[in-house]
Enzyme design. Structure first.
Site, PDB file in Angstrom:
ATOM      1  N   ILE A   1       0.905  -1.151   0.000  1.00  0.00           N
ATOM      2  CA  ILE A   1       0.000   0.000   0.000  1.00  0.00           C
ATOM      3  C   ILE A   1       0.942   1.197   0.000  1.00  0.00           C
ATOM      4  CG2 ILE A   1      -1.757   1.301   1.241  1.00  0.00           C
ATOM      5  CD1 ILE A   1      -2.810  -1.336   2.358  1.00  0.00           C
ATOM      6  N   PRO A   2       1.092   1.873  -1.137  1.00  0.00           N
ATOM      7  CA  PRO A   2       2.210   2.783  -1.348  1.00  0.00           C
ATOM      8  C   PRO A   2       2.090   4.156  -0.691  1.00  0.00           C
ATOM      9  CG  PRO A   2       0.837   2.739  -3.285  1.00  0.00           C
ATOM     10  CD  PRO A   2       0.262   1.727  -2.335  1.00  0.00           C
ATOM     11  N   CYS A   3       2.097   4.178   0.630  1.00  0.00           N
ATOM     12  CA  CYS A   3       2.033   5.459   1.339  1.00  0.00           C
ATOM     13  C   CYS A   3       3.275   6.313   1.078  1.00  0.00           C
ATOM     14  CB  CYS A   3       1.828   5.240   2.831  1.00  0.00           C
ATOM     15  SG  CYS A   3       3.104   4.266   3.633  1.00  0.00           S
ATOM     16  N   HIS A   4       4.356   5.689   0.631  1.00  0.00           N
ATOM     17  CA  HIS A   4       5.568   6.444   0.312  1.00  0.00           C
ATOM     18  C   HIS A   4       5.370   7.355  -0.894  1.00  0.00           C
ATOM     19  CE1 HIS A   4       5.841   2.731  -2.082  1.00  0.00           C
ATOM     20  NE2 HIS A   4       6.513   3.452  -2.959  1.00  0.00           N
TER      21      HIS A   4
END
Length: 157
Positions: free
Chosen positions: A118-121
């Site tokens: 889950i690409p919170c970056h």
């Protein structure tokens, strides 16, 4: 729940999951690498290694993150940010339907239990700054560089 630790270029990752999916992936500076990997975790570890080797841009294993309804909504929004692109907390809040929820969106982003997947970056400050990353801004920078080393662009969606 099954658990395993594996080495990544950014530290030792811990992965937790079962037949219902992967519920947690986290990163630490130190840790013991597992000598045996439970079958239910193998595909996820394989895909994460492919990601770091730049041969994978999306993940297909089953996810099972635990969180509130609002957190789940934010995490689904994060999954829509394409590989190699970024968006701002403000844009994500707008997309989710409430520009005033920017702080709540940022908080849910920070509670993301599935590191990288889950690409919170991929969420940055409106001014393009690398803000807020629970695993260290240096890791956020490394992940963004891995995904798009020369042409990181802001996505307004």
């Amino acid at each position: 729940m099954k658990i395993a630790n594996f080495k990544t270029p950014l530290g030792i990752a811990t992965i937790i999951g079962d037949e219902n999916g992967i519920s947690n992936i986290s990163i630490a500076d130190k840790g013991e690498v597992s000598t045996e990997i439970p079958d239910v975790l193998k595909i996820a570890i394989t895909q994460l290694n492919e990601y770091f080797n730049k041969t994978r841009t999306s993940f297909t294993f089953k996810l099972n993150p635990k969180g509130t309804d609002f957190q789940q909504k934010v995490w689904k929004g994060l999954l829509e940010i394409p590989y190699g692109k970024t968006t701002s907390y403000l844009e994500l809040s707008k997309k989710l339907g409430d520009v005033k929820a920017i702080r709540a969106v940022a908080s849910a982003n920070g509670k993301n239990p599935l590191w990288i997947v889950i690409p919170c970056h991929r969420v940055i400050g409106t001014d393009g700054s690398l803000t807020g990353y629970a695993d260290g801004l240096w890791r956020k920078k490394e992940l963004l560089e891995l995904e798009s080393p020369s042409n990181q662009s802001v996505l307004n969606f």
